[in-house]
Design a protein around this motif. Structure first.
Motif, PDB file in Angstrom:
ATOM      1  N   ALA A   1      61.626 -46.123   4.976  1.00  9.37           N
ATOM      2  CA  ALA A   1      61.618 -44.721   6.079  1.00  9.37           C
ATOM      3  C   ALA A   1      60.273 -44.541   6.457  1.00  9.37           C
ATOM      4  CB  ALA A   1      62.349 -43.800   5.453  1.00  9.37           C
ATOM      5  N   ALA A   2      60.344 -44.009   7.625  1.00  9.34           N
ATOM      6  CA  ALA A   2      59.049 -43.484   8.354  1.00  9.34           C
ATOM      7  C   ALA A   2      58.820 -42.266   8.773  1.00  9.34           C
ATOM      8  CB  ALA A   2      58.422 -44.450   9.041  1.00  9.34           C
ATOM      9  N   SER A   3      57.627 -41.668   8.825  1.00 11.79           N
ATOM     10  CA  SER A   3      57.773 -40.182  10.040  1.00 11.79           C
ATOM     11  C   SER A   3      57.863 -40.797  11.411  1.00 11.79           C
ATOM     12  CB  SER A   3      56.573 -39.456   9.701  1.00 11.79           C
ATOM     13  OG  SER A   3      55.821 -39.593   8.593  1.00 11.79           O
ATOM     14  N   ILE A   4      58.382 -39.809  12.261  1.00 15.71           N
ATOM     15  CA  ILE A   4      58.046 -40.257  13.765  1.00 15.71           C
ATOM     16  C   ILE A   4      57.232 -39.216  14.348  1.00 15.71           C
ATOM     17  CG2 ILE A   4      60.457 -41.629  13.748  1.00 15.71           C
ATOM     18  CD1 ILE A   4      61.787 -38.754  14.554  1.00 15.71           C
ATOM     19  N   SER A   5      57.024 -39.221  15.616  1.00 15.05           N
ATOM     20  CA  SER A   5      56.155 -38.334  16.350  1.00 15.05           C
ATOM     21  C   SER A   5      56.766 -36.992  16.791  1.00 15.05           C
ATOM     22  CB  SER A   5      55.483 -38.923  17.266  1.00 15.05           C
ATOM     23  OG  SER A   5      56.409 -39.389  18.177  1.00 15.05           O
ATOM     24  N   LEU A   6      57.907 -36.721  16.555  1.00 16.53           N
ATOM     25  CA  LEU A   6      58.770 -35.421  16.810  1.00 16.53           C
ATOM     26  C   LEU A   6      59.079 -34.853  15.607  1.00 16.53           C
ATOM     27  CD1 LEU A   6      61.725 -36.782  19.270  1.00 16.53           C
ATOM     28  CD2 LEU A   6      59.206 -35.970  19.866  1.00 16.53           C
ATOM     29  N   GLY A   7      59.069 -33.416  15.686  1.00 15.67           N
ATOM     30  CA  GLY A   7      59.135 -32.431  14.443  1.00 15.67           C
ATOM     31  C   GLY A   7      59.570 -31.290  14.835  1.00 15.67           C
ATOM     32  N   VAL A   8      59.318 -30.407  13.830  1.00 16.11           N
ATOM     33  CA  VAL A   8      60.081 -28.957  13.623  1.00 16.11           C
ATOM     34  C   VAL A   8      58.699 -28.033  13.270  1.00 16.11           C
ATOM     35  CG1 VAL A   8      61.378 -27.448  12.584  1.00 16.11           C
ATOM     36  CG2 VAL A   8      61.998 -29.833  13.249  1.00 16.11           C
ATOM     37  N   SER A   9      58.857 -26.962  14.187  1.00 13.90           N
ATOM     38  CA  SER A   9      57.558 -26.057  13.630  1.00 13.90           C
ATOM     39  C   SER A   9      58.391 -24.562  13.350  1.00 13.90           C
ATOM     40  CB  SER A   9      56.576 -25.697  14.611  1.00 13.90           C
ATOM     41  OG  SER A   9      57.102 -25.165  15.874  1.00 13.90           O
ATOM     42  N   ALA A  10      57.877 -24.011  12.425  1.00 12.04           N
ATOM     43  CA  ALA A  10      58.278 -22.616  11.951  1.00 12.04           C
ATOM     44  C   ALA A  10      57.510 -21.475  11.820  1.00 12.04           C
ATOM     45  CB  ALA A  10      59.351 -22.759  10.776  1.00 12.04           C
ATOM     46  N   ARG A  11      57.643 -20.332  12.077  1.00 11.18           N
ATOM     47  CA  ARG A  11      57.049 -19.211  12.063  1.00 11.18           C
ATOM     48  C   ARG A  11      57.544 -18.104  11.796  1.00 11.18           C
ATOM     49  NH1 ARG A  11      56.042 -16.896  17.157  1.00 11.18           N
ATOM     50  NH2 ARG A  11      57.020 -18.221  18.718  1.00 11.18           N
ATOM     51  N   VAL A  12      56.999 -17.180  10.933  1.00  5.84           N
ATOM     52  CA  VAL A  12      57.453 -15.710  10.546  1.00  5.84           C
ATOM     53  C   VAL A  12      57.214 -14.964  11.725  1.00  5.84           C
ATOM     54  CG1 VAL A  12      57.425 -13.790   8.959  1.00  5.84           C
ATOM     55  CG2 VAL A  12      56.988 -16.239   8.135  1.00  5.84           C
ATOM     56  N   VAL A  13      58.428 -14.215  12.132  1.00 10.44           N
ATOM     57  CA  VAL A  13      58.174 -13.182  13.397  1.00 10.44           C
ATOM     58  C   VAL A  13      58.862 -11.872  13.221  1.00 10.44           C
ATOM     59  CG1 VAL A  13      58.388 -15.414  15.209  1.00 10.44           C
ATOM     60  CG2 VAL A  13      60.569 -14.353  14.252  1.00 10.44           C
ATOM     61  N   GLU A  14      58.665 -10.938  13.860  1.00  8.31           N
ATOM     62  CA  GLU A  14      59.432  -9.555  13.808  1.00  8.31           C
ATOM     63  C   GLU A  14      60.605  -9.683  13.682  1.00  8.31           C
ATOM     64  OE1 GLU A  14      57.795  -6.319  13.859  1.00  8.31           O
ATOM     65  OE2 GLU A  14      56.177  -7.698  12.818  1.00  8.31           O
TER      66      GLU A  14
ATOM     67  N   TYR B   1      57.082 -33.373  10.603  1.00  7.30           N
ATOM     68  CA  TYR B   1      57.765 -34.354  11.417  1.00  7.30           C
ATOM     69  C   TYR B   1      59.149 -34.947  10.894  1.00  7.30           C
ATOM     70  CZ  TYR B   1      53.342 -34.174  13.785  1.00  7.30           C
ATOM     71  OH  TYR B   1      52.292 -33.786  14.571  1.00  7.30           O
ATOM     72  N   GLY B   2      59.969 -35.515  11.797  1.00 11.22           N
ATOM     73  CA  GLY B   2      61.296 -35.950  11.281  1.00 11.22           C
ATOM     74  C   GLY B   2      61.166 -37.360  10.883  1.00 11.22           C
ATOM     75  N   LYS B   3      62.200 -38.159  10.416  1.00  2.90           N
ATOM     76  CA  LYS B   3      62.042 -39.636  10.039  1.00  2.90           C
ATOM     77  C   LYS B   3      62.909 -40.375  10.670  1.00  2.90           C
ATOM     78  CE  LYS B   3      65.996 -40.540   7.621  1.00  2.90           C
ATOM     79  NZ  LYS B   3      67.080 -39.550   8.116  1.00  2.90           N
ATOM     80  N   VAL B   4      62.509 -41.624  10.514  1.00  2.00           N
ATOM     81  CA  VAL B   4      63.614 -42.847  10.799  1.00  2.00           C
ATOM     82  C   VAL B   4      63.730 -43.685   9.648  1.00  2.00           C
ATOM     83  CG1 VAL B   4      61.698 -44.058  11.958  1.00  2.00           C
ATOM     84  CG2 VAL B   4      64.059 -44.362  12.651  1.00  2.00           C
ATOM     85  N   ILE B   5      65.075 -44.297   9.409  1.00  2.00           N
ATOM     86  CA  ILE B   5      65.229 -45.212   8.443  1.00  2.00           C
ATOM     87  C   ILE B   5      65.134 -46.615   9.143  1.00  2.00           C
ATOM     88  CG2 ILE B   5      66.726 -46.285   6.726  1.00  2.00           C
ATOM     89  CD1 ILE B   5      67.986 -43.581   6.115  1.00  2.00           C
ATOM     90  N   LEU B   6      63.996 -47.326   8.613  1.00  2.00           N
ATOM     91  CA  LEU B   6      63.689 -48.677   9.505  1.00  2.00           C
ATOM     92  C   LEU B   6      64.654 -49.660   8.562  1.00  2.00           C
ATOM     93  CD1 LEU B   6      61.564 -49.208  11.333  1.00  2.00           C
ATOM     94  CD2 LEU B   6      59.891 -49.871   9.634  1.00  2.00           C
ATOM     95  N   SER B   7      64.991 -49.614   7.506  1.00  2.00           N
ATOM     96  CA  SER B   7      65.858 -50.615   6.891  1.00  2.00           C
ATOM     97  C   SER B   7      66.502 -50.158   5.546  1.00  2.00           C
ATOM     98  CB  SER B   7      64.878 -51.780   6.544  1.00  2.00           C
ATOM     99  OG  SER B   7      65.683 -52.994   6.289  1.00  2.00           O
TER     100      SER B   7
END
Ligand code: PMV
Length: 275
Positions: free
Chosen positions: A22-35, A3-9
């Motif tokens: 700072a805190a995690s937010i509900s949007l993020g990144v996924s990664a996978r190994v592919v051909e 998940y990404g982050k936000v700086i609150l203050s």
């Protein structure tokens, strides 16, 4: 998912040794190994594959919900997700402390001299108090906080340029000290389950005085404040065009969402302090 982050203050003040939250937010990144990914190689992803011990035959597919270059920790999240995927592929899963170290290696490529706040939040999650060079303080709050994150537009300047801009301001010491004090109060209120809207607004106005918020964003902030919202930019900011994402808190979010919709401003809701 990482998940990404936000700086609150406390952005910018953190560069001068003050605490940032700072805190995690509900949007993020996924990664996978592919051909095969079938597109050109990205420097950051190659670095992440390499630090994870993978070779050049490894291909990674990234799926990201995070806007790039808007202060939501996209580069750290992409690095961490890639490293974790490569290590799983190599059947050598990684623990969080090692993941943090390797993500920092990649952050150096992306940012030169990162404070480590992004890597800390994306790897460990939750809500943290961060002081440069000190161990991360993990904060547990009973009451998750709901935020709107609204996009004021991508900054034209880099984080490094914004830090340099602040360094050249004669009035910076006083403003940094004030931001530092506001952050301490935000932390206390969060720990006591109290509303931080007013303090968020104070921090936002101090960042405006510090000169990291552009005219367009200031105008939008005034309109939002006039409707009872508390507003601050999050991250390094920007003055020439956009100032990145804005944190918006309000008792009546319906009205606020209408104003953002009318202005065709992208936003999303997130909860912090849940994970
Ligand atoms: O815009 P971001 O998420 O890169 O945040 C920068 C925050 C600063 O305090 C301005 C810099 C830093 O390294 O902490």
């Amino acid at each position: 998912m990482v998940y990404g982050k936000v700086i609150l203050s406390g952005e910018h003040a953190v560069v001068y040794g003050k605490m940032a939250l700072a805190a995690s937010i509900s949007l993020g990144v996924s990664a996978r190994v592919v051909e095969s990914v079938g597109n050109k190689k990205n420097l950051l992803i190659n670095k992440a594959i390499a630090v994870a011990g993978g070779d050049e035959t490894i291909q990674i597919k990234i799926e990201s919900e995070l806007p790039i270059g808007s202060g939501l920790g996209s580069s750290a999240a992409v690095s961490a997700a890639t490293i974790r995927a490569v290590r799983e592929y190599l059947r050598n899963p990684i623990n969080d402390d090692d993941l943090f170290e390797l993500t920092m290696e990649c952050e150096k490529l992306a940012h030169g001299n990162p404070s480590g706040i992004d890597a800390s939040v994306v790897v460990y999650g939750g809500l943290i108090g961060f002081v440069k060079g000190k161990p991360v303080e993990r904060l547990k709050i009973n009451q998750p906080v709901k935020l709107l994150l609204a996009d004021s537009g991508k900054p034209s300047e880099t984080t490094k340029e914004m830090i340099e801009l602040v360094a050249g301001k004669p009035e910076k010491n006083e403003l940094i000290a004030q931001i530092g004090m506001v952050t301490k109060q935000v932390k206390q209120k969060l720990l006591n389950g109290l509303d931080v809207g007013e303090l968020l607004n104070q921090n936002g106005l101090l960042l405006e005085k510090l000169g990291v918020v552009g005219e367009k964003t200031k105008k939008l902030s005034r309109e939002l404040r006039a409707m009872g919202a508390s507003v601050k930019i999050t991250g390094a900011g920007g003055v020439k065009t956009g100032s990145g994402m804005m944190v918006v808190m309000a008792p009546d979010v319906v009205k606020i969402k209408q104003l953002l919709d009318n202005g065709q401003i992208d936003y999303f809701e997130t909860m912090i302090g849940e994970r």
